[in-house]
Design a protein around this motif. Structure first.
Motif, PDB file in Angstrom:
ATOM      1  N   ARG A   1       0.804  -1.238  -0.100  1.00 34.28           N
ATOM      2  CA  ARG A   1       0.050  -0.082  -0.116  1.00 34.28           C
ATOM      3  C   ARG A   1       0.869   1.270  -0.184  1.00 34.28           C
ATOM      4  O   ARG A   1       0.617   2.079  -0.641  1.00 34.28           O
ATOM      5  CB  ARG A   1      -0.962   0.035   1.080  1.00 34.28           C
ATOM      6  N   TRP A   2       2.032   1.064   0.932  1.00 37.72           N
ATOM      7  CA  TRP A   2       2.772   2.433   0.780  1.00 37.72           C
ATOM      8  C   TRP A   2       3.534   2.547  -0.815  1.00 37.72           C
ATOM      9  O   TRP A   2       3.345   3.655  -1.177  1.00 37.72           O
ATOM     10  CB  TRP A   2       4.215   2.018   1.631  1.00 37.72           C
TER      11      TRP A   2
ATOM     12  N   ALA B   1       1.334   6.636  -6.952  1.00 41.68           N
ATOM     13  CA  ALA B   1       0.149   7.251  -7.578  1.00 41.68           C
ATOM     14  C   ALA B   1       0.515   9.022  -7.453  1.00 41.68           C
ATOM     15  O   ALA B   1       0.140   9.460  -8.190  1.00 41.68           O
ATOM     16  CB  ALA B   1      -0.912   7.217  -6.504  1.00 41.68           C
ATOM     17  N   ALA B   2       1.297   9.196  -6.366  1.00 42.64           N
ATOM     18  CA  ALA B   2       1.556  10.572  -6.021  1.00 42.64           C
ATOM     19  C   ALA B   2       2.727  10.915  -7.071  1.00 42.64           C
ATOM     20  O   ALA B   2       2.562  12.033  -7.932  1.00 42.64           O
ATOM     21  CB  ALA B   2       2.333  10.727  -4.671  1.00 42.64           C
ATOM     22  N   ALA B   3       3.438  10.403  -7.392  1.00 46.19           N
ATOM     23  CA  ALA B   3       4.585  10.480  -8.536  1.00 46.19           C
ATOM     24  C   ALA B   3       3.959  10.423  -9.989  1.00 46.19           C
ATOM     25  O   ALA B   3       4.537  11.335 -10.753  1.00 46.19           O
ATOM     26  CB  ALA B   3       5.781   9.408  -8.467  1.00 46.19           C
TER      27      ALA B   3
ATOM     28  N   ALA C   1       1.935  13.583 -10.200  1.00 41.83           N
ATOM     29  CA  ALA C   1       2.867  14.792 -10.503  1.00 41.83           C
ATOM     30  C   ALA C   1       3.593  14.670 -11.999  1.00 41.83           C
ATOM     31  O   ALA C   1       3.886  15.771 -12.551  1.00 41.83           O
ATOM     32  CB  ALA C   1       3.953  14.622  -9.545  1.00 41.83           C
ATOM     33  N   ALA C   2       3.562  13.494 -12.665  1.00 42.04           N
ATOM     34  CA  ALA C   2       4.082  13.502 -14.087  1.00 42.04           C
ATOM     35  C   ALA C   2       3.041  13.699 -14.928  1.00 42.04           C
ATOM     36  O   ALA C   2       3.195  13.515 -16.340  1.00 42.04           O
ATOM     37  CB  ALA C   2       4.763  12.269 -14.281  1.00 42.04           C
ATOM     38  N   GLY C   3       1.854  13.953 -14.654  1.00 36.53           N
ATOM     39  CA  GLY C   3       0.628  14.186 -15.619  1.00 36.53           C
ATOM     40  C   GLY C   3      -0.093  13.067 -15.951  1.00 36.53           C
ATOM     41  O   GLY C   3      -0.848  12.835 -16.819  1.00 36.53           O
ATOM     42  N   ALA C   4      -0.079  11.791 -14.818  1.00 41.01           N
ATOM     43  CA  ALA C   4      -0.784  10.643 -15.043  1.00 41.01           C
ATOM     44  C   ALA C   4      -0.757  10.258 -16.437  1.00 41.01           C
ATOM     45  O   ALA C   4      -1.566   9.763 -17.189  1.00 41.01           O
ATOM     46  CB  ALA C   4      -2.056  10.868 -14.608  1.00 41.01           C
ATOM     47  N   PRO C   5       0.457   9.636 -17.044  1.00 40.58           N
ATOM     48  CA  PRO C   5       0.550   9.194 -18.230  1.00 40.58           C
ATOM     49  C   PRO C   5      -0.037   7.796 -18.408  1.00 40.58           C
ATOM     50  O   PRO C   5       0.266   6.872 -17.689  1.00 40.58           O
ATOM     51  CB  PRO C   5       2.089   8.951 -18.631  1.00 40.58           C
ATOM     52  N   GLN C   6      -1.131   7.602 -19.235  1.00 40.26           N
ATOM     53  CA  GLN C   6      -1.670   6.206 -19.483  1.00 40.26           C
ATOM     54  C   GLN C   6      -0.957   5.087 -19.519  1.00 40.26           C
ATOM     55  O   GLN C   6      -0.099   5.103 -20.480  1.00 40.26           O
ATOM     56  CB  GLN C   6      -2.662   6.726 -20.763  1.00 40.26           C
TER      57      GLN C   6
ATOM     58  N   ARG D   1       1.141   3.757 -17.785  1.00 42.34           N
ATOM     59  CA  ARG D   1       2.761   3.842 -17.440  1.00 42.34           C
ATOM     60  C   ARG D   1       2.915   3.941 -15.648  1.00 42.34           C
ATOM     61  O   ARG D   1       3.720   3.999 -15.155  1.00 42.34           O
ATOM     62  CB  ARG D   1       3.456   4.933 -17.725  1.00 42.34           C
ATOM     63  N   PHE D   2       1.561   3.453 -15.133  1.00 40.80           N
ATOM     64  CA  PHE D   2       1.588   3.552 -13.717  1.00 40.80           C
ATOM     65  C   PHE D   2       2.588   2.546 -12.883  1.00 40.80           C
ATOM     66  O   PHE D   2       3.265   3.229 -12.059  1.00 40.80           O
ATOM     67  CB  PHE D   2       0.050   3.002 -13.061  1.00 40.80           C
TER      68      PHE D   2
END
Ligand code: IPE
Ligand code: IPE
Ligand code: MG
Length: 234
Positions: free
Chosen positions: A133-134, A140-142, A145-150, A152-153
């Motif tokens: 979970r950490w 999720a935060a990073a 911040a990177a613009g949520a690239p599809q 590429r999570f």
């Protein structure tokens, strides 16, 4: 087939020691022998990645004396295993919330990682102060911040660049994931054994690999589709 990536939840050190009328730490020490045996067998078996859950985010809540001893053992093992890494061409990595580790331990980890980074054999990943979970939360935060690239999570997870585990082994009879690789185990095969971690060595590891080889992974498809695909690739 040999799995490319095996992950292990190394559990049962305390109970192993208790059975022998000894302190829990005695089990942790004996467990480091299993770590070496399993790393060497992973090399022999041609596994590319071996991930070991050594200390969870939740384990910080254990009695202070045990936490201190575990951290001491960690530092000692990293220094002592340098020759094992060199002899076996092992690349050593630590993954987890390292901001909670001491500066000394972080320095030893950095040294061992830098010293083995060019090794091309097995990649040994030790999970320290880690929880699934950490990992998902920090990713999720990073990612945001990177613009949520599809699509590429996974590149933002602490395990970026490491393929998902093919096989997850848990020792000591418990059948739960205890906040290990939550995202990464989406299609991982699970193997549970009653053996306590200090007793888990080459033969027990080989047995787990044999069991894995007998499984059919389907990834949502039908068994007939998989059989067809296997025939086509022959
Ligand atoms: C696994 O053994 C090692 C760590 C979690 C650090 P345990 O210490 O959990 O042993 P048991 O489960 O109490 O027997
Ligand atoms: C899981 O073992 C964590 C590690 C092996 C490092 P635990 O002993 O902490 O798990 P629970 O508490 O029994 O689920
Ligand atoms: Mg346990």
């Amino acid at each position: 087939m040999t799995p490319k990536h095996v992950a292990i939840i190394m559990d049962g050190n305390g109970r192993w020691a208790k059975q022998r009328g000894k302190e829990r730490i005695f089990g942790h020490y004996e467990g480091t022998e299993s770590v070496r045996a399993c790393a060497e067998y992973a090399v022999e078996a041609g596994i590319d990645y071996l991930s070991l859950f050594a200390f969870s985010e939740e384990n910080w809540a254990r009695p202070e004396a045990e936490v201190t001893e575990l951290m001491h053992l960690m530092a000692k093992s990293i220094l002592e295993e340098k020759t094992t890494f060199e002899k076996n061409n092992i690349r050593f990595m630590v993954v987890g919330n390292r901001s909670r580790l001491s500066a000394d331990l972080n320095r030893d980890i950095d040294e061992a990682m830098a010293g083995t980074s060019a090794n091309t054999g097995l990649t040994l990943v030790v999970f320290l102060s880690y929880s699934g979970r950490w990992d998902i939360e920090q990713a999720a935060a990073a990612w945001a911040a990177a613009g949520a690239p599809q699509g590429r999570f996974q590149d933002f997870l602490a395990t970026a660049g490491i393929p998902d585990p093919d096989l997850l082994i848990r020792t000591s009879g418990e059948q739960r994931i205890s906040n290990f690789l939550l995202w990464q185990c989406a299609y991982t095969e699970f193997y549970f054994t009653d053996t306590f971690w200090p007793d888990f060595r080459k033969n027990q590891f080989r047995q787990a690999l044999d069991e894995f080889a007998s499984r059919q992974r389907r990834f949502g498809k039908t068994g007939d589709q998989i059989t067809q695909e296997n025939n086509d690739s022959k």
